[in-house]
Design a protein around this motif. Structure first.
Motif, PDB file in Angstrom:
ATOM      1  N   UNK A   1       0.582  26.962 -56.956  1.00  7.91           N
ATOM      2  CA  UNK A   1       0.708  27.752 -55.732  1.00  7.91           C
ATOM      3  C   UNK A   1      -0.368  28.832 -55.698  1.00  7.91           C
ATOM      4  N   UNK A   2      -0.575  29.493 -56.818  1.00 11.40           N
ATOM      5  CA  UNK A   2      -1.599  30.537 -56.902  1.00 11.40           C
ATOM      6  C   UNK A   2      -2.978  29.956 -56.609  1.00 11.40           C
TER       7      UNK A   2
ATOM      8  N   UNK B   1      -3.938  21.634 -53.148  1.00 14.28           N
ATOM      9  CA  UNK B   1      -3.503  20.698 -52.108  1.00 14.28           C
ATOM     10  C   UNK B   1      -3.526  19.250 -52.589  1.00 14.28           C
ATOM     11  N   UNK B   2      -3.830  19.026 -53.850  1.00 12.16           N
ATOM     12  CA  UNK B   2      -4.009  17.661 -54.365  1.00 12.16           C
ATOM     13  C   UNK B   2      -2.665  17.022 -54.681  1.00 12.16           C
TER      14      UNK B   2
ATOM     15  N   UNK C   1       2.220  19.461 -58.550  1.00 14.35           N
ATOM     16  CA  UNK C   1       1.471  19.960 -57.395  1.00 14.35           C
ATOM     17  C   UNK C   1       2.427  20.123 -56.224  1.00 14.35           C
ATOM     18  N   UNK C   2       2.227  21.119 -55.365  1.00 16.29           N
ATOM     19  CA  UNK C   2       3.109  21.286 -54.212  1.00 16.29           C
ATOM     20  C   UNK C   2       3.249  20.018 -53.372  1.00 16.29           C
ATOM     21  N   UNK C   3       2.160  19.259 -53.214  1.00 18.50           N
ATOM     22  CA  UNK C   3       2.255  18.033 -52.416  1.00 18.50           C
ATOM     23  C   UNK C   3       3.228  17.039 -53.054  1.00 18.50           C
ATOM     24  N   UNK C   4       3.143  16.871 -54.353  1.00 16.42           N
ATOM     25  CA  UNK C   4       4.053  15.927 -55.000  1.00 16.42           C
ATOM     26  C   UNK C   4       5.473  16.465 -55.090  1.00 16.42           C
TER      27      UNK C   4
ATOM     28  N   UNK D   1       2.802  20.673 -43.848  1.00 15.65           N
ATOM     29  CA  UNK D   1       3.938  21.038 -44.699  1.00 15.65           C
ATOM     30  C   UNK D   1       3.428  21.614 -46.028  1.00 15.65           C
ATOM     31  N   UNK D   2       2.394  21.021 -46.583  1.00 14.17           N
ATOM     32  CA  UNK D   2       1.836  21.541 -47.843  1.00 14.17           C
ATOM     33  C   UNK D   2       1.216  22.916 -47.618  1.00 14.17           C
TER      34      UNK D   2
END
Length: 370
Positions: A169-170, A174-175, A181-184, A203-204
């Motif tokens: 997050x820091x 975006x990966x 990862x936030x996306x996953x 959303x990401x």
């Protein structure tokens, strides 16, 4: 571009802090309360998550989505977790006062469900829609009746977050290169398998607005002599939902009980009786070592706790509707938008020319809590 067609944003100055909101272009500020809907997002997200629903609701409603402190475009003020989620709910009230909205229909998703329940304890509301809401007893080691397992709520709060997720997050990662990862995390925890969207980047981006400054997400922690060795601290997002600070089960005693809609997915991995984010359940699954067993550290039955409290609410004269969506994860308003929209319009008592047809009845399960 993170704003959808017809969605606008602005900052509202309140005596508490500056709050970012989303609105629909053309919505009329003089819309009466019974046609005003206020949307409150959950943890690690923002008002951006509501945009599809905002676009799809009837145009003769006024729809507002609010960024909670430390999320989206709202000021990153620290959270006093010893007040539970009252910092959040007080911010919402200050925002609605600044907008001259005295009552409204409130919709809360996940942590936002807890925020709107707290709001209803402190201020009158017209209805409550709870989407995958946090348990009325918080997120932490509690028995089904809400009694706490330890004096310090060991195993929840700011220390329960994966530090690699926080770092990503820091880093505004975006990966999809790592499970953390936030996306996953969105793909594996926010929605059920099979959900796809051309708006996933939005959303990401919403998740990445989460402030990780001191006093925001996730919060501090304290050492504990109880398994698994840590307990909640006193500041930050996750600590605000620790059972020692948070309990909104008092809604059952409200003298004026607004109608309640409870929407949840049967495949929700976050808010569940066997949550993959709850340390006692992770210990029972063998993921966290040295779990002391069911007698000492049983998993928190989050959904059963919500059902019991709403059953008591119903027994006390409240009207409760449960919408349990098969095959849906944590985010019903994205995964099954037609069913969610129809249920929301029903609970707010909407009748108007721009209402959408109801979805097929076999696609939903609706029953009263009794």
């Amino acid at each position: 571009m993170t704003l959808f067609d017809g969605i606008t944003e602005r900052v509202i100055e309140t005596a508490r802090l500056n709050v970012n909101i989303l609105e629909r272009a053309g919505d009329e500020p003089s819309t009466p309360p019974d046609r005003t809907v206020v949307l409150i997002h959950g943890n690690v997200s923002s008002s951006l998550f509501w945009q599809e629903l905002m676009q799809d609701l009837p145009t003769d409603l006024r729809v507002i989505a609010i960024d909670l402190r430390g999320f989206g475009g709202t000021e990153h003020a620290p959270i006093d977790a010893t007040r539970g989620v009252r910092d959040f709910s007080d911010d919402v009230h200050a925002t609605l006062e600044a907008l001259d909205i005295r009552r409204a229909h409130l919709v809360g998703w996940s942590m936002g469900g807890g925020v709107v329940m707290q709001y209803a304890l402190d201020h009158p509301v017209l209805s409550l829609t709870l989407e995958s809401p946090v348990s009325p007893y918080g997120v932490g080691p509690t028995r089904r009746d809400g009694t706490r397992l330890t004096d310090d709520d060991a195993g929840c709060g700011g220390g329960s977050t994966n530090p690699d997720f926080v770092q990503r997050l820091i880093d505004h990662d975006e990966s999809d290169e790592a499970p953390t990862s936030p996306r996953n995390v969105f793909r594996s925890s926010y929605v059920a398998d099979g959900y796809t969207s051309e708006n996933e980047d939005v959303w990401v981006a919403s998740m990445l607005t989460t402030s990780t400054a001191t006093g925001n997400y996730p919060g501090d922690s304290a050492r504990s002599e109880n398994w698994p060795g840590f307990a909640p601290g006193r500041i930050g997002v996750l600590n605000s939902m620790a059972p020692q600070y948070y309990d909104v089960s008092g809604i059952v005693d409200l003298g004026e009980k607004p109608p309640v809609l409870w929407v949840h997915g049967t495949l929700d991995p976050i808010v569940s009786d066997s949550s993959l984010y709850e340390f006692n359940n992770l210990g029972k699954l063998g993921i966290i070592p040295e779990w002391p067993g069911d007698e000492v550290a049983p998993p928190q039955p989050m959904v059963s706790q919500m059902r019991d409290v709403l059953a008591a609410y119903s027994a006390g004269g409240g009207v409760v509707t449960e919408l349990a969506l098969e095959g849906v994860g944590h985010t019903a308003h994205l995964e099954r938008p037609a069913e969610f929209r129809h249920a929301l319009l029903t609970v707010i008592g909407y009748v108007g020319p721009s209402a959408h047809p109801a979805p097929p009845t076999e696609a939903i399960i609706i029953r009263s809590a009794d």
